[in-house]
Scaffold this motif. Structure first.
Motif, mmCIF file in Angstrom:
data_model
loop_
_atom_site.group_PDB
_atom_site.id
_atom_site.type_symbol
_atom_site.label_atom_id
_atom_site.label_comp_id
_atom_site.label_asym_id
_atom_site.label_seq_id
_atom_site.Cartn_x
_atom_site.Cartn_y
_atom_site.Cartn_z
ATOM 1 N N GLY A 52 86.350 107.602 1.694
ATOM 2 C CA GLY A 52 87.129 107.373 0.333
ATOM 3 C C GLY A 52 86.408 108.118 -0.747
ATOM 4 O O GLY A 52 86.860 107.970 -2.000
ATOM 5 N N GLY A 53 85.438 108.690 -0.452
ATOM 6 C CA GLY A 53 84.548 109.383 -1.607
ATOM 7 C C GLY A 53 83.571 108.589 -2.413
ATOM 8 O O GLY A 53 82.876 109.442 -3.189
ATOM 9 N N GLN A 54 83.582 107.636 -2.263
ATOM 10 C CA GLN A 54 82.438 106.807 -2.970
ATOM 11 C C GLN A 54 81.333 106.323 -1.773
ATOM 12 O O GLN A 54 81.453 106.341 -0.793
ATOM 13 C CB GLN A 54 83.024 105.324 -3.330
ATOM 14 C CG GLN A 54 83.996 105.081 -4.180
ATOM 15 C CD GLN A 54 84.233 103.790 -4.413
ATOM 16 O OE1 GLN A 54 84.771 102.955 -3.672
ATOM 17 N NE2 GLN A 54 84.024 103.150 -5.709
ATOM 18 N N LEU A 55 80.032 106.736 -2.564
ATOM 19 C CA LEU A 55 78.976 106.765 -1.681
ATOM 20 C C LEU A 55 78.066 105.600 -2.226
ATOM 21 O O LEU A 55 77.687 105.753 -3.582
ATOM 22 C CB LEU A 55 78.080 107.942 -1.622
ATOM 23 C CG LEU A 55 76.700 107.853 -0.789
ATOM 24 C CD1 LEU A 55 77.106 107.803 0.696
ATOM 25 C CD2 LEU A 55 76.048 109.239 -0.844
ATOM 26 N N PHE A 56 77.452 104.666 -1.722
ATOM 27 C CA PHE A 56 76.176 103.894 -2.040
ATOM 28 C C PHE A 56 75.021 104.014 -0.906
ATOM 29 O O PHE A 56 75.099 104.425 0.091
ATOM 30 C CB PHE A 56 76.908 102.289 -2.004
ATOM 31 C CG PHE A 56 78.017 102.040 -2.652
ATOM 32 C CD1 PHE A 56 77.857 101.620 -3.814
ATOM 33 C CD2 PHE A 56 79.397 102.143 -2.098
ATOM 34 C CE1 PHE A 56 79.008 101.302 -4.875
ATOM 35 C CE2 PHE A 56 80.315 102.095 -2.854
ATOM 36 C CZ PHE A 56 80.327 101.607 -4.323
#
Length: 169
Positions: free
Chosen positions: A144-148
């Protein structure tokens, strides 16, 4: 086992998960291309929090003295089981590199507390994992394009001590 008790008592998983071990290429401390391996843990279930575009967690494990250490071996790896339970079962796609020197890596040692090495290894694992998505078993689960980015012990050291290459986004 304490990890299992924690998972049963504290966490009610939202998603079933699939665990994959994959190999990729990274560089060793001398800058020589070398193989490495990682875990890719993917939520795979029909409830809406488990499909579609999912955020990614790049997880850096703690120090281990066993050369055969493998984050995908959840039966003998409390840290891997906890990582899978906490993140992937809640709907995150998890990428967890084993680092060079572990598992099937051909490097004869692990470059302990080498922030640049560990950061490069993590970024290469992330790039390889992203190219493996979606999986055959979870075709509706995508990046989804979010990175943690998170880690434990040594895994908290590497990413915090060395800026990661800008090509990771």
């Amino acid at each position: 086992e304490v990890t299992q008790i924690l998972l049963e008592e504290v966490l009610t998983p939202e998603c079933r998960i699939d665990v994959y071990r994959f190999e990729y290429q990274t560089v060793d401390p001398a800058g020589i291309l070398t193989p490495a391996s990682a875990a890719l843990v993917v939520p795979n279930d029909s409830p809406s929090p488990c499909q579609g575009e999912r955020p990614l967690v790049l997880y850096a494990h703690g120090t281990n003295t066993n050369k055969s250490f493998n984050m995908t071996d959840l039966s003998d790896n409390g840290e891997g089981l906890l990582m899978a339970g906490v993140f992937a079962a809640e709907g995150y796609i998890v990428v967890a590199p084993n680092y060079v020197g572990y598992d099937t890596s051909t490097l004869g040692y692990h470059p302990y507390l080498n922030g640049e090495q560990q950061s490069n290894d993590m970024m290469d694992a992330l790039t390889a994992a992203r190219s493996a998505l979606p999986t055959v078993d979870a075709p509706a689960t995508t990046d989804g394009g979010q990175l943690f980015v998170t880690g434990y012990s040594q895994g908290g050291y590497g990413p915090s001590r060395q800026p990661m290459r800008s090509s990771w986004a």
